[in-house]
Design a protein around this motif. Structure first.
Motif, mmCIF file in Angstrom:
data_model
loop_
_atom_site.group_PDB
_atom_site.id
_atom_site.type_symbol
_atom_site.label_atom_id
_atom_site.label_comp_id
_atom_site.label_asym_id
_atom_site.label_seq_id
_atom_site.Cartn_x
_atom_site.Cartn_y
_atom_site.Cartn_z
ATOM 1 N N ALA A 185 -29.031 32.736 43.340
ATOM 2 C CA ALA A 185 -29.066 32.165 42.150
ATOM 3 C C ALA A 185 -30.660 32.396 42.220
ATOM 4 N N ARG A 186 -31.080 32.278 43.097
ATOM 5 C CA ARG A 186 -32.330 33.412 43.242
ATOM 6 C C ARG A 186 -32.867 34.433 42.629
ATOM 7 N N VAL A 187 -31.971 35.261 43.544
ATOM 8 C CA VAL A 187 -31.466 36.649 43.100
ATOM 9 C C VAL A 187 -31.502 37.445 41.319
ATOM 10 N N ALA A 188 -30.234 36.180 41.088
ATOM 11 C CA ALA A 188 -30.447 36.505 39.329
ATOM 12 C C ALA A 188 -30.620 36.225 38.431
ATOM 13 N N GLU A 189 -32.468 34.975 39.135
ATOM 14 C CA GLU A 189 -33.143 34.351 38.311
ATOM 15 C C GLU A 189 -34.094 35.733 37.943
ATOM 16 N N LEU A 190 -34.369 36.790 39.492
ATOM 17 C CA LEU A 190 -35.134 37.717 39.501
ATOM 18 C C LEU A 190 -34.430 39.192 38.789
ATOM 19 N N LEU A 191 -33.266 39.502 39.091
ATOM 20 C CA LEU A 191 -33.108 40.318 38.258
ATOM 21 C C LEU A 191 -32.761 39.907 36.471
ATOM 22 N N GLU A 192 -32.084 39.084 36.178
ATOM 23 C CA GLU A 192 -32.579 38.725 34.891
ATOM 24 C C GLU A 192 -34.845 38.761 34.357
ATOM 25 N N LEU A 193 -34.796 38.366 35.146
ATOM 26 C CA LEU A 193 -36.435 38.638 34.487
ATOM 27 C C LEU A 193 -36.956 40.510 34.735
ATOM 28 N N VAL A 194 -36.341 41.195 35.750
ATOM 29 C CA VAL A 194 -36.795 42.769 35.103
ATOM 30 C C VAL A 194 -36.409 43.397 34.216
ATOM 31 N N GLY A 195 -35.026 42.993 34.065
ATOM 32 C CA GLY A 195 -34.011 43.136 32.987
ATOM 33 C C GLY A 195 -32.741 44.232 34.175
ATOM 34 N N LEU A 196 -32.075 43.934 34.995
ATOM 35 C CA LEU A 196 -31.516 44.329 35.457
ATOM 36 C C LEU A 196 -30.078 43.980 35.256
ATOM 37 N N ALA A 197 -30.250 42.362 35.645
ATOM 38 C CA ALA A 197 -28.651 41.145 35.334
ATOM 39 C C ALA A 197 -27.345 42.288 35.614
ATOM 40 N N ASP A 198 -27.536 43.685 34.544
ATOM 41 C CA ASP A 198 -26.747 44.083 34.906
ATOM 42 C C ASP A 198 -25.670 45.336 36.139
ATOM 43 N N LYS A 199 -27.518 45.235 36.775
ATOM 44 C CA LYS A 199 -27.298 45.915 38.029
ATOM 45 C C LYS A 199 -26.936 45.526 39.644
ATOM 46 N N ALA A 200 -26.526 44.434 39.369
ATOM 47 C CA ALA A 200 -26.680 43.862 40.643
ATOM 48 C C ALA A 200 -25.476 44.804 42.048
ATOM 49 N N ALA A 201 -24.519 45.454 40.955
ATOM 50 C CA ALA A 201 -23.557 45.806 41.994
ATOM 51 C C ALA A 201 -23.857 47.434 42.539
ATOM 52 N N SER A 202 -24.872 47.968 41.344
ATOM 53 C CA SER A 202 -25.240 49.274 41.657
ATOM 54 C C SER A 202 -25.960 49.392 43.104
ATOM 55 N N TYR A 203 -26.042 50.520 43.377
ATOM 56 C CA TYR A 203 -26.716 50.793 44.220
ATOM 57 C C TYR A 203 -27.993 52.345 44.207
ATOM 58 N N PRO A 204 -29.359 52.045 44.877
ATOM 59 C CA PRO A 204 -30.635 52.513 44.481
ATOM 60 C C PRO A 204 -30.185 54.379 44.121
ATOM 61 N N SER A 205 -28.932 54.146 44.834
ATOM 62 C CA SER A 205 -29.277 56.221 44.522
ATOM 63 C C SER A 205 -28.157 55.979 42.789
ATOM 64 N N GLN A 206 -28.591 55.137 42.262
ATOM 65 C CA GLN A 206 -27.425 55.531 40.619
ATOM 66 C C GLN A 206 -29.051 55.141 39.856
ATOM 67 N N LEU A 207 -30.346 54.523 40.598
ATOM 68 C CA LEU A 207 -30.882 53.830 39.366
ATOM 69 C C LEU A 207 -32.003 55.481 38.893
ATOM 70 N N SER A 208 -32.745 54.492 38.178
ATOM 71 C CA SER A 208 -33.742 55.512 37.626
ATOM 72 C C SER A 208 -34.502 55.203 38.738
ATOM 73 N N GLY A 209 -36.095 56.569 38.375
ATOM 74 C CA GLY A 209 -37.503 55.486 39.524
ATOM 75 C C GLY A 209 -37.704 53.935 38.608
ATOM 76 N N GLY A 210 -37.260 53.997 37.477
ATOM 77 C CA GLY A 210 -38.163 53.345 36.574
ATOM 78 C C GLY A 210 -37.055 51.563 37.237
ATOM 79 N N GLN A 211 -36.009 51.726 37.470
ATOM 80 C CA GLN A 211 -34.959 51.163 37.816
ATOM 81 C C GLN A 211 -35.127 50.540 39.331
ATOM 82 N N LYS A 212 -35.761 51.493 40.000
ATOM 83 C CA LYS A 212 -35.463 51.259 41.377
ATOM 84 C C LYS A 212 -37.204 50.686 41.914
ATOM 85 N N GLN A 213 -38.517 50.814 40.802
ATOM 86 C CA GLN A 213 -39.506 50.015 41.217
ATOM 87 C C GLN A 213 -39.340 48.401 40.435
ATOM 88 N N ARG A 214 -38.329 48.608 39.357
ATOM 89 C CA ARG A 214 -38.194 47.307 39.174
ATOM 90 C C ARG A 214 -37.594 46.361 39.843
#
Length: 259
Positions: free
Chosen positions: A120-149
């Motif tokens: 529940a806490r993870v879902a809340e935080l990913l929603e807060l930083v705008g990454l709710a759709d990236k929960a199953a992604s790996y860092p290598s699949q993210l942009s620099g801005g997404q990694k920072q989020r």
């Protein structure tokens, strides 16, 4: 409230001494977005490490709500450490774990939360930083801005009162930088988290911070309201930083006019 009192940090090795901080003092009020700005090697990252208990000061102290962090031991020290969320330069994400697993990591280390609470806490935080759709992604699949989020979400996982950000925009392009600063400002407003931003970019401080300390050659050379410090600079380093920003802004205006 965080009080930095006469903080000195000296590193010693076989070749001698390096003074990373010398007699630094400042007050960071609850709810501040506080900037600490200086050139590379000025002592900014050492200060951050002293604030989050990764380094012990050689002299002086850091107080949280009047209590010296250096005096704390055992569970009291661990509890104080949980009050300080840290966003490290370079993200420091676990590359073999998903976004959700990275955010959950500090909660699992504490072993005080069941699986449902962590999820529940993870879902809340990913929603807060705008990454709710990236929960199953790996860092290598993210942009620099997404990694920072992701790094910001992870730092907020244990509900800290203070978020320490080490050069949070240094690897980001201007558009992503603006979005990141909006996010930090939103977190400050929504959660009431005190934010300390370590940076060499005056434009970052000017756009988001309400108070600032300028650090030069291991010393705090001026501290105060951002508007006052930048409109009435007392130190040479502040005037130099301002000159660089004004020159960049002039170049951008001329480029826009010529374009």
């Amino acid at each position: 409230m965080i009080e930095i009192k006469h903080l000195t940090k000296i590193f010693r090795d076989a070749s001698g001494e390096v003074v990373a901080l010398r007699d630094a003092s400042a007050v960071i009020e609850d709810g501040d977005i506080f900037g600490i700005i200086g050139m590379s090697g000025a002592g900014k990252s050492t200060l951050l490490r002293c604030l989050c208990l990764l380094e012990e000061p050689t002299e002086g102290e850091v107080l949280l709500d009047g209590q010296s962090l250096s005096s704390l031991k055992g569970e009291a020290r661990r509890a104080a450490h949980r009050q300080m969320g840290v966003v490290f330069q370079g993200y420091n994400l676990l590359m073999q774990k998903t976004v959700a697993e990275n955010v959950a990591f500090p909660l699992k280390l504490e072993r005080r939360y069941d699986k449902a609470a962590v999820a529940a806490r993870v879902a809340e935080l990913l929603e807060l930083v705008g990454l709710a759709d990236k929960a199953a992604s790996y860092p290598s699949q993210l942009s620099g801005g997404q990694k920072q989020r992701v790094a910001i979400a992870r730092a907020l996982a244990a509900r800290p009162r203070v978020l320490l950000c080490d050069e949070p925009t240094s690897a980001l392009d201007p558009l992503t930088t603006r979005a990141m600063l909006r996010l930090l400002k939103d977190i400050n407003a929504k959660l009431g988290v005190t934010i300390v931003i370590i940076t060499h970019e005056l434009a970052v401080v000017r756009s988001i911070c309400n108070r600032v300390t300028v650090i030069d050659a291991s010393r705090f050379v001026e501290t105060g309201d951002v508007y006052e410090v930048f409109n009435n600079p007392r130190s040479e380093i502040t005037r130099m930083l301002l000159g660089g920003v004004l020159a960049d802004e002039q170049g951008e205006r001329e480029g826009a006019q010529n374009g």
